[in-house]
Enzyme design. Structure first.
Site, PDB file in Angstrom:
ATOM      1  N   LEU A   4       0.827  -1.200   0.000  1.00  0.00           N
ATOM      2  CA  LEU A   4       0.000   0.000   0.000  1.00  0.00           C
ATOM      3  C   LEU A   4       0.866   1.256   0.000  1.00  0.00           C
ATOM      4  O   LEU A   4       0.719   2.135  -0.846  1.00  0.00           O
ATOM      5  CB  LEU A   4      -0.924  -0.023   1.231  1.00  0.00           C
ATOM      6  CG  LEU A   4      -1.818   1.184   1.486  1.00  0.00           C
ATOM      7  CD1 LEU A   4      -2.820   1.363   0.354  1.00  0.00           C
ATOM      8  CD2 LEU A   4      -2.552   1.029   2.813  1.00  0.00           C
ATOM      9  N   GLY A   7       2.328   7.633   3.074  1.00  0.00           N
ATOM     10  CA  GLY A   7       2.400   6.686   4.187  1.00  0.00           C
ATOM     11  C   GLY A   7       1.082   6.741   4.923  1.00  0.00           C
ATOM     12  O   GLY A   7       0.130   6.038   4.591  1.00  0.00           O
ATOM     13  N   ILE A  19       7.806  -2.409   1.939  1.00  0.00           N
ATOM     14  CA  ILE A  19       6.993  -3.613   1.784  1.00  0.00           C
ATOM     15  C   ILE A  19       7.619  -4.776   2.557  1.00  0.00           C
ATOM     16  O   ILE A  19       8.690  -5.282   2.219  1.00  0.00           O
ATOM     17  CB  ILE A  19       6.819  -3.984   0.293  1.00  0.00           C
ATOM     18  CG1 ILE A  19       6.291  -2.784  -0.493  1.00  0.00           C
ATOM     19  CG2 ILE A  19       5.896  -5.184   0.154  1.00  0.00           C
ATOM     20  CD1 ILE A  19       5.027  -2.162   0.084  1.00  0.00           C
ATOM     21  N   ARG A  32      -4.339  -4.426  13.005  1.00  0.00           N
ATOM     22  CA  ARG A  32      -3.784  -3.703  14.138  1.00  0.00           C
ATOM     23  C   ARG A  32      -3.877  -4.481  15.437  1.00  0.00           C
ATOM     24  O   ARG A  32      -3.030  -4.329  16.321  1.00  0.00           O
ATOM     25  CB  ARG A  32      -4.436  -2.344  14.130  1.00  0.00           C
ATOM     26  CG  ARG A  32      -5.297  -1.792  14.965  1.00  0.00           C
ATOM     27  CD  ARG A  32      -5.769  -0.380  14.519  1.00  0.00           C
ATOM     28  NE  ARG A  32      -5.335   0.099  13.232  1.00  0.00           N
ATOM     29  CZ  ARG A  32      -6.025   0.969  12.514  1.00  0.00           C
ATOM     30  NH1 ARG A  32      -7.172   1.412  12.959  1.00  0.00           N
ATOM     31  NH2 ARG A  32      -5.562   1.383  11.367  1.00  0.00           N
ATOM     32  N   GLU A  86       1.706   0.076  10.362  1.00  0.00           N
ATOM     33  CA  GLU A  86       0.285  -0.272  10.368  1.00  0.00           C
ATOM     34  C   GLU A  86      -0.537   0.769  11.099  1.00  0.00           C
ATOM     35  O   GLU A  86      -1.415   0.461  11.894  1.00  0.00           O
ATOM     36  CB  GLU A  86       0.057  -1.673  10.948  1.00  0.00           C
ATOM     37  CG  GLU A  86       0.353  -2.735   9.905  1.00  0.00           C
ATOM     38  CD  GLU A  86      -0.337  -4.062  10.123  1.00  0.00           C
ATOM     39  OE1 GLU A  86      -1.525  -4.075  10.522  1.00  0.00           O
ATOM     40  OE2 GLU A  86       0.315  -5.098   9.886  1.00  0.00           O
TER      41      GLU A  86
END
Lengths: 431, 253
Positions: free
Chosen positions: A173, A179, A205, A291, A411
């Site tokens: 992503l 970010g 990644i 998460r 994350e």
């Protein structure tokens, strides 16, 4: 820094304390209470059992992974960190133990267990090595879940059985310019008949070195803003896909983190995962669950570090008594133990809420934010408690200290978590 | 070529620090972590290996004790055993339970299940008796291969390499037989997560010692349990002559 002084301290320290490898033994289940299974709780007529109640299956899994991690993984940890390289043996044994397809249906070769089992597995792995835990976490909570929820029968057939047995996946992503502002991503996917041409580059990644499949978020229609973001399945051997050199990181060094270059890569239409333009929804959805996985990782990291440091304080004698017996030390240790317990309850509760199908996003943010802060506090304190030896690479605590820092960043940074929580809190007072 | 019985015992985990009860009647077991006896793990691994090599068809895991032993049986099932038998023993009977009662139960089960082999751990790490295997063989009048570090099945006989004080002894015994596993027989596998899930579906049968015609009355009474004496500091000497003098002085030689 007075180097001769430190050398003197560490020499004395080494005589008293056990070396690295011996420290790892006896790191078995440290809980003071024997576990009560959900079945036992029900038999006792306990309607609302405490959060530390596991089904028999969850308990057995946790014990099996605990044993596996302490005995089979621990010997590799130090070398993998030093060389910044995950040993292929380690990855192979993760697949063999069934840890990479925990929620995948047995018909695709998976274990067929629950989300909470994944959380327990990630926690146990993180007690030994946070890098191995993150590999397992990304595979289970991001990649497998995306395929299971969104995959067509053909896609599931093609990928799920590989993901549970021998293939690692990566989630792509982030980019250099996006970010936290994920939806401003620039990677484009242009439609040409029955295939797309994707151009762009991705950054940070995880698992990239080992992955056989990449889930790439690209925009099919930049004029539609984030509503053009689509999820594409890209095989590793796709022409034009270049995996850049991995980052030289402070921590989580055994986990490969690479930039990706997508140079006119051709991806067939059938490789779109889910619906066109719905990628942003999938990303948010998966990251909400992911998460909790990261919270479990930070939790395991904190606990593992704590489990290494406390025995040292019980052994080390200064001024005629164990350093554990000094009140200042006891208060610090008890404080950290409390923080870890609170972090554990936040994580377990968020996981159970998700499993129950109840709203869990605010709680998941709280769990990730809090456990990453607790991990930072715990590892920092543990080094202090171990004094000079804590500062050397001969002892494991310095690695936990370096590994924990990413917890507040990836994350979803701490700031993003807090803003998300605030949005929920704002809505709660809406009437 | 059919069935193997494997005995698994639930004992206090090897890593736990043992404490004696204040009334000196035994050790503290309440709230203490328990797991499968390590030698029993090795026995299970050997039985599952024999099944994988197609020498036997079915592995049955057996444990005697209160309801908690079903966890131990489930672990054996997760390692690859096909089904389990839980012989319910609780309360005073459980506390007084020893090799004699267990071997009677196993002998009865071996006959009932028509087992070709009974594989046990050589001893349990809580009582270190090292008697159950031998007693079971005697009760059944079967040959025994104890302290096995290597087991090879050849038709109707078993070749067993035994670890003895003088080294290694190889014997050939006919089946049915009783084997007890020693440390170097194999390295037990980890229960993989998919196998743990599969174990949930495997059956565990319940029965009582009376169903097998076994009386649980103990012929042994524990009078007292003490902690071992605390180790005293040693004394350093300068020369061999000093050493001999000291040994003579405290009556050792």
């Amino acid at each position: 820094m007075a180097s001769p002084l430190i050398r003197c301290f560490s020499k004395v320290g080494r005589q008293v304390s056990r070396p690295w490898s011996v420290c790892q033994h006896g790191l078995r289940n440290r809980s003071t209470q024997p576990d009560m299974s959900a079945e036992q709780a029900a038999a006792l007529g306990v309607t609302y059992p405490p959060l530390q109640t596991y089904s028999e299956e969850e308990g057995m899994m946790r014990d099996a992974v605990n044993k596996f991690a302490q005995e089979r993984l621990a010997p590799f940890v130090s070398k993998m960190d030093e060389n910044s390289l995950m040993d292929p043996e380690v990855i192979k044994s993760l697949f063999e133990q069934g840890l990479m397809g925990i929620e995948i249906d047995p018909e695709y070769g998976g274990t067929g267990s629950t989300f909470f089992s994944s959380i327990l597995v990630i926690e146990e792995l993180a007690k030994v090595d946070a890098s191995v835990a993150v590999l397992c976490d990304i595979q289970n909570t991001l990649i497998n879940t995306l395929f299971t929820k969104l995959g067509t029968a053909a896609q599931k057939e093609r990928y799920l059985s590989r993901l549970s047995t021998d293939m690692v996946g990566s989630f792509c992503l982030s980019e250099a310019e996006s970010g936290s502002d994920a939806f401003s991503l620039k990677t484009r996917a242009d439609k040409h008949g029955d295939y797309y041409v994707i151009n762009g580059s991705k950054m940070w990644i995880s698992n990239a070195e080992q992955a056989g499949v990449f889930l790439v978020m690209a925009n099919v229609d930049p004029s539609a803003g984030h509503r053009g973001i689509t999820c594409f399945i890209v095989d590793r051997d796709t022409e034009g896909l270049q995996i850049g050199k991995k980052e030289n990181k402070l921590g989580l060094r055994a986990s490969s983190t690479c930039p990706l270059n997508l140079d006119n890569i051709k991806v067939p239409e059938k490789n779109v995962l889910g619906q066109i333009g719905h990628g942003y929804k999938y990303a948010i959805g998966m990251l909400n669950e992911g998460r909790i996985g990261i919270a479990a990782q930070m939790l395991g990291l904190a606990q593992g570090c704590f489990d290494q440091a406390v025995p040292y304080t019980r052994q080390r004698v200064q001024f005629g008594k164990r350093i554990f017996d000094f009140q200042a030390m006891q208060h610090q240790i008890a404080h950290v133990a409390t923080q870890i317990e609170a972090a554990r309850l936040l994580t377990y509760n968020a996981a159970r809420l998700k499993e129950a199908g109840r709203p869990f996003i605010k709680e998941a943010c709280m769990a990730k934010y809090f456990t990453s802060e607790v991990a930072t506090l715990t590892t920092s304190k543990c080094i202090e408690w171990m004094g000079g030896v804590g500062f050397t690479k001969d002892y494991p605590v310095e690695k936990y200290y370096r590994d924990c820092k990413i917890g507040t960043i990836y994350e979803g940074t701490t700031n993003i978590q807090l803003s998300t929580m605030a949005k929920f809190i704002d809505k709660e007072y809406d009437h | 070529m059919s069935r193997v019985l494997v005995g698994v015992k639930r004992v206090i985990d090897y890593a736990v620090k043992i404490r004696v009860k204040p009334d000196q009647s035994g050790v503290v077991t309440d709230g203490v972590k328990h797991s499968m006896n390590p030698f029993c793990e090795i026995a299970v691994e050997e039985a599952v290996k024999l099944k994988e090599k197609k020498f036997i068809k079915e592995v049955v895991a057996v444990s005697c004790g209160p309801s908690q032993v079903t966890e131990t049986i489930r672990t054996a099932l997760a390692m690859g055993c096909d089904r389990g038998i839980h012989v319910e023993v609780s309360g005073k009977d459980y506390e007084a339970m020893g090799p004699l009662q267990i071997s009677k139960i196993f002998a009865a089960l071996a006959k009932k299940e028509e087992a070709s082999l009974v594989i046990l751990g050589k001893q349990a790490i809580d009582d270190d008796c090292n008697q159950t295997g031998q007693m079971t063989a005697a009760l059944l009048d079967w040959p025994q291969g104890t302290f096995a570090s290597e087991v090879t099945i050849d038709g109707e006989t078993v070749k067993v390499v035994r670890e003895i004080d003088g080294g290694l002894e190889t014997i050939k015994i006919s089946m049915p037989a009783v084997l007890t596993a020693d440390l170097r027989l194999n390295t037990p596998r980890y229960a993989t997560l998919p196998n743990i899930m599969k174990a949930k579906k495997k059956k565990i049968a319940n029965m009582k010692p009376a169903d097998l015609g076994v009386d649980m009355v103990s012929r042994v009474e524990v009078l007292r349990v003490d902690e071992p004496p605390t180790r005293l500091a040693g004394v350093k000497v300068e020369t061999v002559d000093d050493l001999v003098a000291k040994l003579k002085a405290n009556g050792t030689i």
